[in-house]
Scaffold this active site. Structure first.
Site, short mmCIF file in Angstrom:
data_model
loop_
_atom_site.label_atom_id
_atom_site.label_comp_id
_atom_site.label_asym_id
_atom_site.label_seq_id
_atom_site.Cartn_x
_atom_site.Cartn_y
_atom_site.Cartn_z
N ASP A 121 0.83 -1.19 0.00
CA ASP A 121 0.00 0.00 0.00
C ASP A 121 0.87 1.25 0.00
OD1 ASP A 121 -2.29 -1.50 0.02
OD2 ASP A 121 -2.62 -1.36 2.18
N ARG A 122 0.33 2.33 -0.50
CA ARG A 122 1.09 3.57 -0.66
C ARG A 122 1.74 4.03 0.65
NH1 ARG A 122 0.32 9.04 -0.33
NH2 ARG A 122 -1.79 8.80 0.44
#
Length: 437
Positions: free
Chosen positions: A220-221
């Site tokens: 995830d970012r």
């Protein structure tokens, strides 16, 4: 001595008024008259000069670029700033291409964009159609034009990418067919949504000339740590087959609230991701032992083992058996020990005192509530002084960042440390926050 006093006088003026005590005409560089627009497409690779770096916090106040440069050159010999930096992308002209879906067919071109792409006002789309910034099958059309299924739509716009933290993408291992890096938090892995150049893949191509790269797994970012990238599609497919067959062990570490139990905890609970809300929830069967067949979420399992604790927070080893969206984050919330700076999943049962003073994931918090219309930095209101062209039709100019992004966010305390397969192991060093003191 007089020169030194003069310098400090100018410094005082910049800090107090946000500008030098004289004017500088910077706008002549950005006039669009007689300027040839070069439209980029996904085929145009990111380049090193596409990025703008700024120091965080102090320099993210409303200082023009020339004032920032003056402060850096004059002030730094006497004081040291340790603020985290921010990586911006210079706004650029870009052609977005899409094809009319069946549910879009029969709408006017303006209604289509107004209904499906709500990030800009309707009058912008009307102007874009009239000026040819929005075309159908390569041709200008009227605002009342009705689109048909499968037609090609081009949207030519001045693209502003969201900023990310400017930590380096550190190369850990470089092999003929595999590259591993330490992914910084806040940077997406590959182009998605509003991000294209401000991604791990884009940065590696711009700074090291590494391309093509094929990410083997997702991070995830806001998550940091080990990222494996294959140098060929066939090698990536081999990795993915091993992951899907359960032959790969994954290890993460997280910093959570409270004293995590000293015995291993295994969470078997379905994870249901709501794309509209951008968050997952846990689903479990009832206490009567009834079947979970009616549950909407996907089966998910994570093993947790405490590494250390200081009585207030704990460092936990996380071993996901499955790979669902936000699985580790929502399973930790389910145990009653959410990640300590994960505002998206901090349980309501966690007292404000327990979370007091914790570094917060502002980006996650914003996804749960409407953004504050007045940000601390006023969306970098003076970014018009950066060396990029101001587009008169652009709804984000003169700011560097698109609306809703102030470049002021922090990484999640979740870090990938190890992936191991049948005949390979890749690891990543622990972050500083993994040491409790």
């Amino acid at each position: 001595r007089k020169i030194l006093l003069a310098k400090f006088g100018l410094i005082f003026a910049v800090i107090k008024f946000g500008r030098l005590p004289f004017t500088m005409n910077m706008n002549t560089k950005r006039k669009r008259e007689d300027m040839e627009i070069v439209w980029q497409t996904p085929a145009n690779p990111p380049e090193r000069h596409d990025y703008i770096f700024r120091n965080g916090n102090f320099f993210s106040l409303q200082f023009p670029l020339y004032a920032v440069f003056f402060l850096q050159q004059t002030f730094l010999p006497f004081f040291c700033f340790t603020c985290a930096g921010i990586r911006y992308v210079k706004p650029y002209y870009f052609e977005f291409i899409s094809h009319v879906k069946n549910r879009w067919a029969g709408k006017t071109i303006v209604d289509l964009f107004s209904d499906e792409f709500k990030g800009r006002p309707r009058d912008y789309y009307e102007s874009a159609v009239k000026s040819g910034r929005i075309q159908v099958d390569g041709q200008k059309v009227s605002v009342s034009y009705v689109v048909q299924s499968s037609q090609k739509i081009s949207h030519f716009l001045h693209r502003h990418e969201p900023p990310v933290m400017s930590w380096d993408v550190e190369i850990l291992c470089e092999e003929p067919d595999v590259l591993t890096v330490c992914k910084p938090a806040s940077v997406p892995v590959h182009p998605c949504g509003q991000y294209r150049k401000n991604t791990v893949v884009g940065i590696l191509q711009a700074e090291y000339g590494l391309a093509p790269l094929f990410p083997v797994h997702r991070l995830d970012r806001l998550v940091s740590g080990l990222l494996i990238l294959a140098r060929s599609a066939s090698r990536a497919d081999l990795f993915r087959q091993q992951i899907e067959s359960g032959a790969v062990q994954k290890r993460y570490i997280a910093r959570v609230i409270g004293v995590f139990p000293d015995k291993q905890q295994v969470v078997n609970a379905n994870v249901n991701y709501n794309a509209r809300e951008g968050r997952s929830t846990v689903e479990v069967g009832d206490n009567q032992g009834n079947s979970t067949a009616s549950l909407k979420g996907k089966a998910a399992c994570t093993k947790f083992t405490r590494i250390s604790t200081n009585g207030k927070q704990s460092i936990v080893l996380c071993e996901p058996v499955t790979g669902r969206t936000h699985q580790i984050r929502v399973h930790l919330q389910y145990t009653g020990h959410p990640i300590a700076n994960d505002m998206l999943y901090l349980s309501e049962s966690v007292s404000s005192r327990a979370a007091e003073g914790l570094s917060a994931d502002r980006a996650a918090a914003k996804s749960c509530s409407p953004p504050d219309p007045i940000s601390r930095t006023s969306d970098m209101a003076n970014d018009s002084n950066e060396d990029f062209s101001i587009d008169p039709m652009c709804t984000n100019c003169p700011n560097l960042a698109p609306k809703g992004y102030d470049g002021n966010e922090e990484g999640l305390w979740l870090h990938c440390v190890k992936y191991s397969g049948p005949d390979w192991i890749y690891e990543c060093p622990h972050p500083d926050w993994a040491s409790l003191s």
